[in-house]
Scaffold this motif. Structure first.
Motif, PDB file in Angstrom:
ATOM      1  N   LEU A  65       0.828  -1.246  -0.069  1.00  0.00           N
ATOM      2  CA  LEU A  65       0.054   0.004   0.183  1.00  0.00           C
ATOM      3  C   LEU A  65       0.706   1.309  -0.056  1.00  0.00           C
ATOM      4  O   LEU A  65       0.323   2.231  -0.052  1.00  0.00           O
ATOM      5  CB  LEU A  65      -1.040  -0.068   1.127  1.00  0.00           C
ATOM      6  N   ARG A  66       2.116   1.217   0.340  1.00  0.00           N
ATOM      7  CA  ARG A  66       2.950   2.210   0.282  1.00  0.00           C
ATOM      8  C   ARG A  66       3.846   2.196  -1.037  1.00  0.00           C
ATOM      9  O   ARG A  66       4.700   2.907  -1.318  1.00  0.00           O
ATOM     10  CB  ARG A  66       4.061   2.400   1.161  1.00  0.00           C
ATOM     11  N   GLN A  67       3.458   1.546  -2.114  1.00  0.00           N
ATOM     12  CA  GLN A  67       4.288   1.192  -3.278  1.00  0.00           C
ATOM     13  C   GLN A  67       3.253   1.560  -4.741  1.00  0.00           C
ATOM     14  O   GLN A  67       3.810   1.086  -5.592  1.00  0.00           O
ATOM     15  CB  GLN A  67       4.601  -0.205  -3.511  1.00  0.00           C
ATOM     16  N   ASP A  68       2.300   2.419  -4.339  1.00  0.00           N
ATOM     17  CA  ASP A  68       1.543   2.955  -5.239  1.00  0.00           C
ATOM     18  C   ASP A  68       1.027   1.822  -6.242  1.00  0.00           C
ATOM     19  O   ASP A  68       1.304   1.671  -7.265  1.00  0.00           O
ATOM     20  CB  ASP A  68       2.591   3.937  -6.336  1.00  0.00           C
ATOM     21  N   PRO A  69       0.438   0.833  -5.478  1.00  0.00           N
ATOM     22  CA  PRO A  69      -0.256  -0.169  -6.463  1.00  0.00           C
ATOM     23  C   PRO A  69      -1.548  -0.144  -7.058  1.00  0.00           C
ATOM     24  O   PRO A  69      -2.529   0.903  -6.830  1.00  0.00           O
ATOM     25  CB  PRO A  69      -0.594  -1.567  -5.193  1.00  0.00           C
ATOM     26  N   ASP A  70      -1.744  -0.622  -8.188  1.00  0.00           N
ATOM     27  CA  ASP A  70      -3.022  -0.701  -8.930  1.00  0.00           C
ATOM     28  C   ASP A  70      -3.955  -1.974  -8.492  1.00  0.00           C
ATOM     29  O   ASP A  70      -4.733  -2.175  -8.173  1.00  0.00           O
ATOM     30  CB  ASP A  70      -2.941  -0.619 -10.437  1.00  0.00           C
ATOM     31  N   ILE A  71      -3.280  -3.334  -8.609  1.00  0.00           N
ATOM     32  CA  ILE A  71      -3.667  -4.610  -8.270  1.00  0.00           C
ATOM     33  C   ILE A  71      -2.654  -5.065  -7.308  1.00  0.00           C
ATOM     34  O   ILE A  71      -1.409  -5.055  -7.727  1.00  0.00           O
ATOM     35  CB  ILE A  71      -3.621  -5.228  -9.794  1.00  0.00           C
ATOM     36  N   ILE A  72      -3.261  -5.882  -6.358  1.00  0.00           N
ATOM     37  CA  ILE A  72      -2.636  -6.648  -5.213  1.00  0.00           C
ATOM     38  C   ILE A  72      -3.261  -8.044  -5.254  1.00  0.00           C
ATOM     39  O   ILE A  72      -4.574  -8.197  -5.566  1.00  0.00           O
ATOM     40  CB  ILE A  72      -2.922  -5.886  -4.061  1.00  0.00           C
ATOM     41  N   MET A  73      -2.245  -8.955  -5.401  1.00  0.00           N
ATOM     42  CA  MET A  73      -2.572 -10.358  -5.274  1.00  0.00           C
ATOM     43  C   MET A  73      -2.082 -10.941  -4.117  1.00  0.00           C
ATOM     44  O   MET A  73      -0.762 -10.941  -3.617  1.00  0.00           O
ATOM     45  CB  MET A  73      -2.391 -11.255  -6.265  1.00  0.00           C
ATOM     46  N   VAL A  74      -3.007 -11.430  -3.059  1.00  0.00           N
ATOM     47  CA  VAL A  74      -2.482 -12.080  -1.914  1.00  0.00           C
ATOM     48  C   VAL A  74      -2.575 -13.622  -2.095  1.00  0.00           C
ATOM     49  O   VAL A  74      -3.888 -14.115  -2.256  1.00  0.00           O
ATOM     50  CB  VAL A  74      -3.575 -11.829  -0.532  1.00  0.00           C
ATOM     51  N   GLY A  75      -1.834 -14.398  -1.939  1.00  0.00           N
ATOM     52  CA  GLY A  75      -1.868 -15.853  -1.994  1.00  0.00           C
ATOM     53  C   GLY A  75      -3.045 -16.503  -1.377  1.00  0.00           C
ATOM     54  O   GLY A  75      -3.708 -17.405  -1.955  1.00  0.00           O
ATOM     55  N   GLU A  76      -3.116 -16.249   0.029  1.00  0.00           N
ATOM     56  CA  GLU A  76      -4.291 -16.675   0.721  1.00  0.00           C
ATOM     57  C   GLU A  76      -4.596 -15.748   1.795  1.00  0.00           C
ATOM     58  O   GLU A  76      -3.713 -15.277   2.555  1.00  0.00           O
ATOM     59  CB  GLU A  76      -3.738 -18.118   1.267  1.00  0.00           C
ATOM     60  N   ILE A  77      -5.753 -15.830   2.085  1.00  0.00           N
ATOM     61  CA  ILE A  77      -6.363 -15.021   3.318  1.00  0.00           C
ATOM     62  C   ILE A  77      -6.453 -16.124   4.477  1.00  0.00           C
ATOM     63  O   ILE A  77      -7.191 -16.772   4.494  1.00  0.00           O
ATOM     64  CB  ILE A  77      -7.454 -14.221   3.126  1.00  0.00           C
ATOM     65  N   ARG A  78      -5.623 -15.887   5.397  1.00  0.00           N
ATOM     66  CA  ARG A  78      -5.443 -16.842   6.589  1.00  0.00           C
ATOM     67  C   ARG A  78      -5.807 -16.494   7.720  1.00  0.00           C
ATOM     68  O   ARG A  78      -6.291 -17.238   8.891  1.00  0.00           O
ATOM     69  CB  ARG A  78      -4.149 -17.498   6.766  1.00  0.00           C
TER      70      ARG A  78
END
Length: 571
Positions: free
Chosen positions: A389-402
């Motif tokens: 969120l501090r890297q100027d993202p457009d799209i974020i992919m999280v491998g798994e929400i645990r």
């Protein structure tokens, strides 16, 4: 004979009647056969040899305005090797035959297969133009192409096993360990190499090396089913575990705790296969499990995954949204990672900044910033998300929400202008939403952040060479979940047989999906603390089929068998 006599037939059928190639009765019978088998009319004519291939190709080319080519005149050297994709060639019965600049000419006997043009355009990045050819000559060309690719791709596999280059996942040489005598263990080295190469040859997804009190076995998971392939002597157990741990850069002196590693097996200068490795201390020794990672699976394109047209439209619409969350759920090995990376591949453009946090990174994609989660040093999913969120993202992919922390940060990102893709381990799409609530995510956050939920399974695909029609009584079909409307279509159910082209009547796998959009009505149920049953009822009312229904559609299409769909979905 006038075309008006057959008002329900397509233009090509009327052309064949007008030219005296088919009688009206024969054309009508072929048309009904194509409808019954849910096969394009041209493909049905070619497969069943209703019309001579040369005549059919001439009429088809004239009807659709495409150029006609005699493949006997094709220069084999002109075939663009870089654009040959075995899976696409098999799937669409089409072959690239010439490339000029950015224009790729595709030989096809059925130009109505627009999906073939889209798939080759997506895979190659070229502008695709179709050329009509005779079906029998096309089959011979495809056989030559695939045979040539098979020979070239397996050249490295038939090399001397001692020459295989093996390194750890970080590109460092695997190194030797003083406790492993290379000379004494040379047979073990060759045996392990052979097991890995054989697994690649048969298309396995996982390998299991399992010690027991009085025996040792090696199993491959092929098309989703585990099969025993070898039973080496129990005396080899410790040496094989040590060899695999050395290859994957684990600590071979530590046998009390699980470890993770990675192997890169370089078969040739241009081909390398990655393995994700895990060791598990069991009662009688260490079990080693290897997952074969295939980067090409993310390049198949969405059309190859098995989505129904309406499901594909929902998936593509969700990917086009500027913000929100897209969740994919299913058990281990159900293809969640491939689905995620297919979506990322579509979104991966020069204009977008994409970051992923995975444990571990399974598929490497150029243009995407991929982070390996490392809990030991504090790099958790939540920590990686905060950094994104501090890297100027457009799209974020999280491998798994645990856990709750990861879920809350992902939801916050989806609510503040980012597209978030992730996975959970639940059984269905409605249960995914209640699972988030059980984690502690407030209902209003779920309702306002999640755009689409996809639950999926992988089922075995029936072999087209040997599948056999089977007659099942109507009451039994109704009991299994088919409707009266389904039965009225007159579909054919097939069962596996088994031949030299397949394994137990199956060849390859196909995805079965439950794709559910979070509509205003479903969001209202979530806000009112409704359970997964209420969400599922609303989803069915809005026309989103569940996994069972999607599986039955695959049966009606002749893609899979009832036995297989019963295995992967609940009635």
């Amino acid at each position: 004979m006038s075309a008006t006599a057959t008002p329900n037939l397509g233009g090509l059928a009327r052309q064949l009647i007008q030219q005296g190639i088919l009688t009206e009765a024969a054309a009508a019978q072929a048309w009904q056969g194509a409808q019954k088998e849910q096969t394009p009319f041209i493909s049905y004519l070619a497969l069943n040899k209703v019309v001579r291939p040369s005549i059919l190709a001439t009429v088809v080319a004239a009807e659709f305005g495409d150029p006609l080519l005699d493949l006997d005149c094709l220069d084999p050297d002109a075939i663009p090797q870089a654009q040959l994709n075995e899976k696409l060639i098999r799937q669409f019965n089409a072959a690239p035959i010439f490339k000029r600049g950015n224009r790729l000419f595709l030989a096809i006997s059925d130009p109505t297969r627009i999906d073939a043009v889209d798939a080759f355009r997506f895979n190659t990045g070229c502008n695709v133009e179709t050329v009509v050819v005779e079906d029998d000559k096309l089959q011979k060309l495809i056989e030559r192409i695939l045979e040539g690719k098979s020979n070239s791709s397996m050249q490295g596999l038939d090399a001397d096993l001692d020459d295989i280059d093996i390194s750890g996942g970080d590109e460092q040489p695997a190194g030797d360990d003083s406790s492993v005598n290379a000379e004494d263990d040379a047979p073990i080295v060759r045996y392990i190499n052979k097991m890995l190469l054989d697994a690649i040859k048969v298309g396995a997804s996982d390998l299991h090396f399992e010690p027991y009190e009085k025996s040792y076995r090696i199993r491959y998971r092929t098309d989703g089913v585990l099969r025993e392939v070898a039973k080496p002597p129990i005396a080899m157990a410790n040496k094989m575990a040590a060899r695999l741990k050395v290859m994957s850069q684990m600590d071979i002196s530590e046998r009390r705790v699980p470890q993770d590693g990675r192997i890169k097996l370089k078969i040739s200068k241009t081909r390398a296969i990655d393995f994700r490795v895990n060791s598990l201390p069991t009662l009688f020794g260490e079990k080693i499990c290897l997952r074969i990672l295939d980067p090409s699976s993310a390049m198949l394109g969405i059309d190859a995954l098995g989505y129904e047209p309406d499901q594909k439209a929902l998936f593509m619409a969700a990917l086009e949204k500027p913000q929100g969350m897209l969740l994919i759920t299913g058990p281990t090995g159900s293809g969640k990672t491939v689905s995620l990376y297919t979506g990322l591949n579509i979104l991966n453009t020069e204009e977008t900044n994409i970051s992923t946090a995975e444990d571990p990174v399974e598929i490497n994609l150029e243009g995407i910033n991929q982070v390996n989660v490392n809990v030991k040093v504090g790099l958790t999913f939540a920590a990686a998300l905060k950094a994104f969120l501090r890297q100027d993202p457009d799209i974020i992919m999280v491998g798994e929400i645990r856990d709750l922390e990861t879920a809350e940060i992902a939801v916050k990102a989806a609510q503040t202008g980012h597209m978030v893709l992730s996975t959970l381990h639940t059984n269905s799409a409605p249960e995914t939403l209640t699972r988030l609530r059980n984690m502690g995510v407030p209902s209003f956050n779920i309702a306002t952040s999640v755009n689409l939920v996809i639950a999926q399974r992988l089922g075995r695909r029936l072999c087209s060479h040997c599948k056999r029609a089977v007659d099942i009584p109507k009451p039994s079909l109704l009991e299994m979940g088919f409707t009266e409307a389904d039965l009225a279509t007159g579909f054919t159910i097939y069962e596996p047989v088994g031949c030299d082209q397949c394994r137990d009547g199956y060849k390859g796998r196909v995805g079965v999906y439950e794709v559910m959009k979070v509509s205003p009505a479903i969001a209202r149920i979530i806000m009112e603390e409704g359970n997964s049953i209420a969400i599922a009822d609303q989803a069915r009312a809005e026309g989103y089929p569940d996994l069972r229904r999607s599986g039955l559609v695959k049966v009606m299409q002749g893609v899979s068998s009832l036995q297989e769909i019963n295995r992967i979905t609940s009635e």
